[in-house]
Every structure is written in C-alpha cells, then in structure tokens.
Write an enzyme that holds these catalytic residues in place. Structure first.
Site, PDB file in Angstrom:
ATOM      1  N   GLN A 265      -9.342  -8.945   1.423  1.00 43.03           N
ATOM      2  CA  GLN A 265      -9.123  -8.373   0.188  1.00 43.03           C
ATOM      3  C   GLN A 265      -9.103  -9.205  -0.683  1.00 43.03           C
ATOM      4  OE1 GLN A 265      -9.047  -5.139   1.525  1.00 43.03           O
ATOM      5  NE2 GLN A 265      -7.616  -4.992  -0.364  1.00 43.03           N
ATOM      6  N   HIS A 268     -12.122  -9.151  -3.269  1.00 43.17           N
ATOM      7  CA  HIS A 268     -11.830  -8.104  -4.431  1.00 43.17           C
ATOM      8  C   HIS A 268     -11.983  -9.129  -5.900  1.00 43.17           C
ATOM      9  CE1 HIS A 268     -12.158  -3.970  -2.984  1.00 43.17           C
ATOM     10  NE2 HIS A 268     -11.323  -4.672  -1.831  1.00 43.17           N
ATOM     11  N   GLU A 334       0.337  -2.562  -0.780  1.00 45.61           N
ATOM     12  CA  GLU A 334      -0.747  -1.504  -0.937  1.00 45.61           C
ATOM     13  C   GLU A 334      -1.287  -1.211   0.478  1.00 45.61           C
ATOM     14  OE1 GLU A 334      -5.008  -0.840  -3.294  1.00 45.61           O
ATOM     15  OE2 GLU A 334      -4.068  -2.925  -3.004  1.00 45.61           O
ATOM     16  N   HIS A 335      -1.720  -2.204   1.196  1.00 48.54           N
ATOM     17  CA  HIS A 335      -2.340  -2.176   2.536  1.00 48.54           C
ATOM     18  C   HIS A 335      -1.371  -3.081   3.415  1.00 48.54           C
ATOM     19  CE1 HIS A 335      -5.856  -2.221  -0.155  1.00 48.54           C
ATOM     20  NE2 HIS A 335      -6.342  -0.985   0.260  1.00 48.54           N
ATOM     21  N   ASP A 368     -11.049   1.335   3.467  1.00 53.22           N
ATOM     22  CA  ASP A 368     -11.755   1.217   2.208  1.00 53.22           C
ATOM     23  C   ASP A 368     -13.028   2.173   2.334  1.00 53.22           C
ATOM     24  OD1 ASP A 368     -10.162  -0.677   0.972  1.00 53.22           O
ATOM     25  OD2 ASP A 368     -11.428  -2.331   1.545  1.00 53.22           O
ATOM     26  N   HIS A 427      22.270  34.162 -22.569  1.00 54.17           N
ATOM     27  CA  HIS A 427      21.566  34.195 -21.225  1.00 54.17           C
ATOM     28  C   HIS A 427      21.987  35.356 -20.163  1.00 54.17           C
ATOM     29  CE1 HIS A 427      20.278  30.480 -22.272  1.00 54.17           C
ATOM     30  NE2 HIS A 427      19.677  30.033 -21.153  1.00 54.17           N
TER      31      HIS A 427
END
Length: 439
Positions: A265, A268, A334-335, A368, A427
């Site tokens: 990770q 990235h 996230e992960h 991924d 109504h």
C-alpha cells in the site's frame, strides 16, 4: 522505519472507545477545504468555457494539450491490439470475477401487496449516465477501469463515459493500458482529461461529453475537493483520499507477509498509510527487520520509505486482540487485514472497514486486482459510515404506488386523520374527494 505507538495503557469505556482510539491512531493530514480554493476557479472555468477550459487545464497541470478531448475509436483499438497478452488474460479474469460478484449483489424489483388492491413496487432503476474517473499520476491504474466499469455495466447503465489524464509521453492520450482496458470492456466514450477539470466536465458537460448523474472513482486531494464542490449538482461515490491499510496481527503471523502487505500500500503514494496493530512486540520487531530488507530492494523504495516513515503510518501496540479489534473499528481502515489465530472469528467482530481480508493468504493486493471484490473503497475513516463501490451505487430505488378505488377507500380515513393532525387539510381533501364520489 515505522514509528511505534503504545495503546496498551488506554482503557476507555465502550462509549469513549471510538473517540479515544481514533485520536490515538495515525492518519494523514489532508486539508480538502484548502484544496477547494484551488479547484473552484477550474470548475467554474469549465462550466463557462467548456472544452477549451478542460484542454487549457490539461496543458497547465499535465504538461500536454491533447489534439482532441475525446479519444478516437482508432486509438482505443490500437491500444487493445498492443496490450501484453498476459495482461489481457489477467484483465479478463479480473472482469469475470468482479462481474460474478456484481451480478450476485444486484437487487431485484420487489412488489409488496400492502392490502387488497394496494401495491407498492420498489423498482430498481439504473443511473442513466455516469462518469468514471481513472487517475494517472504515479501509476496507470488499469484495475480502476475494471472496478468502476463492471458494476456500472451490470447495473444496466446505458451511458458510461470515462476520463483519465492525458500523458505527455503518449502524445496527449491517457496511458495505453487504460485505453486497452476500456476497449476490452466496450467503453468507447473516453476523454483525455484529469483532475478537477475532468470532474467539472462530467458535472456540467463540455463538447461531446454530456453531463452525468453520478461520478465515481478515486483520485488525489484535488479530485476529492472537486467532488465536494460539485456534489450539489451531481452525485458522487465518495471523497477518496490516500490509500490505507491496517493489519491486525498476533504472534502467529508471518512477519514477511505482514511487511510485504504494508509495503504494497505504501507503494501507491508517499501519503499512503500503513498501520500494524499487534499485541506482539516480538512480531513488531520482526516486521521492522523485514521492512528494512524488503524496502531496500523495492522498485519504488523512496516512495515507500516516505510513506512508512510519515505521520500517517505506525505500529500500534495493544494489550490483546480484543483491544486490537476496538482500535481497528475506531480507525475504520479502507483495507483491513486479519492475520491472527482464528482470523474468521476476529473478522466477525469488525464493523468498520472498507473491505476485510481474512487470513494469511488473502493480501490486499489480491483485492486490488482479482479477488472479485471492488477496490474503490472509503478512506480517511469514512468506512464507519460509507461503503465501497458496488453495483448498488449505480442504481436508484424508485417506489411505484398503485391503489384501486376500494383500496383507497379502505385507508382514506387514516390519511384524512393524519393530514388534519399536521394541519394540512387539503392533503386529506385530495383523498376524500375521491372516496366520497365512489361511495
């Protein structure tokens, strides 16, 4: 390489747990509000000048001005023809697995007969037009084409447009692997546009690109800011920030596996976050040694080292796995990987994560590319309230209500009573004018 944070002395009450642990766990410092000041004039310019504004911004920020904003059919065909055969096979398998999970998740239209002659249908309606964003930046994220496009296609979206930044080395076209993936999936509306200008193009429309209903896909802080700015006129999936991984590991974990996953990770982005949560000081030490040796031979060693030594990355020491679960739920990664004894049972206790990867043979990098799951996931702690991208994001629920005269008469008095209670008598009249005529 990674700093250590000691949470073992923290003992918050259950009510305090989220706040205390969230403050104790590292996170990247992102100021989306500050980025808004940069992207607002870009978005306004695209709104006012259309294609020329998009091209001007591309020339300024990407260093190249495409001849045409829309990628030609010939360029897409050529990119697919030149794709490495092994990459094509891998993409096809990734598509197959993701398509299978998307088809299983697709909701069906349901009709509820609430009374004789009274039906409420929950109709599933696909978005009519969506814009998919695929970053260029440090890596050509060809997998993101798959992750965005496949659920949109399974949902039945009739209009799909995709944008990716123009690349100077490819004559102003997006990366050829990204174009090849588009061609493989049958996406022929592709634009050489990146950043805030691409999202503004989707939101307002520009030239051949008509405005869309939904924008999905990850990007940098300026893409996140553009999503925030534009979401009053277009739906978005999420404000995605730098990628992140958290790993819960005990002394049964393989230190080499843990280190490799933290590095994967960090590769990235220098701002990517890698967090190890462990009750084993021995494992923490072993992972540190593995990081030193593995990073030294990594292709993107400088980027990885910057990420792992940044404020957003750390090893968090905890008393036991119970505390590790609390810390992980507060962090809302996230992960999230679980590399512990009885990993399935630990995973069952996780309520906040974009995606969970269970066991020592389920690395995030599998997700991924080819797990069959989607890798477009909530970041920055948003997994406590948001979900990852799925086929559902490309659908809307619409109620279709059908009542007969008898069914309306049966419930009419209740409608009138509630309308009177709200001091909205007209109504009630809209019902009674019908029921009195039919009586």
């Amino acid at each position: 390489m990674m700093r250590r944070l000691d949470a073992r002395k923290l003992s918050p009450t259950p009510d305090e747990s989220q706040g205390v642990y969230r403050a104790a766990v590292p996170r990247a410092a992102l100021d989306v509000e500050q980025a808004l000041a940069t992207i607002r004039p870009i978005c306004d310019d695209v709104r006012d000048r259309g294609v020329e504004a998009v091209l001007d911004a591309g020339e300024k920020f990407d260093g190249v001005r495409p001849v045409d904003l829309r990628v030609s059919a010939a360029a897409l065909t050529d990119a697919l023809a030149g794709l490495d055969p092994d990459v094509r096979v891998a993409l096809e398998e990734s598509v197959r697995r993701l398509r299978q999970t998307c088809e299983a998740e697709l909701e069906q239209t349901i009709v509820s007969d609430v009374a004789p002659g009274a039906a409420v249908e929950r109709r599933i309606v696909p978005m009519q037009r969506v814009g998919l964003y695929v970053p260029g930046g440090l890596a050509p994220l060809v997998s993101t084409v798959v992750m965005n496009a496949v659920p949109a296609q399974v949902a039945g979206v009739p209009g799909i447009a995709l944008a990716s930044p123009p690349q100077k080395e490819f004559g102003g076209l997006p990366h050829p692997t990204i174009l090849a993936a588009c061609a493989l999936l049958g996406i022929d509306e592709v634009y050489a546009a990146g950043g805030a200008q691409a999202l503004a193009m989707f939101a307002y429309g520009a030239g051949e690109c008509r405005a869309v209903n939904l924008i999905t896909g990850p990007g940098n802080i300026y893409v996140a800011a553009a999503k925030r700015h534009l979401q009053s006129i277009v739906s978005i999936d999420a404000e995605a920030g730098p990628t992140e991984i958290a790993i819960i590991a005990d002394d049964t974990a393989d230190a080499a596996f843990v280190a490799a996953d933290l590095i994967s990770q960090a590769e990235h982005d220098p701002m990517a976050a890698s967090v190890l949560i462990t009750d084993s000081e021995a494992l923490a030490g072993q992972v540190e040694l593995e990081l030193e040796s593995q990073v030294a031979v990594a292709k993107h060693a400088e980027r990885i080292r910057t990420s792992l030594t940044g404020q957003q990355s750390a090893t968090v020491l905890v008393r036991d796995i119970d505390q590790a679960v609390d810390v992980a739920n507060a962090y809302a990664a996230e992960h999230l990987e679980i590399q512990t004894a009885d990993a399935d049972a630990v995973a069952e206790r996780i309520v906040n994560a974009g995606a969970i990867f269970v066991g020592s043979h389920t690395p995030v990098s599998l997700g991924d590319y080819a797990a069959g799951s989607n890798h477009v996931l909530p970041t920055a702690g948003c997994a406590c309230h948001s979900s990852g991208l799925s086929v559902r994001a490309f659908c809307r629920n619409m109620h279709v209500v059908t009542y007969s005269a008898d069914a309306l008469r049966e419930v009419g008095d209740h409608v009138v009573a509630l309308a009177e209670a709200e001091n909205l008598p007209s109504h009630g009249t809209a019902v009674s004018i019908r029921t009195s005529r039919d009586s």
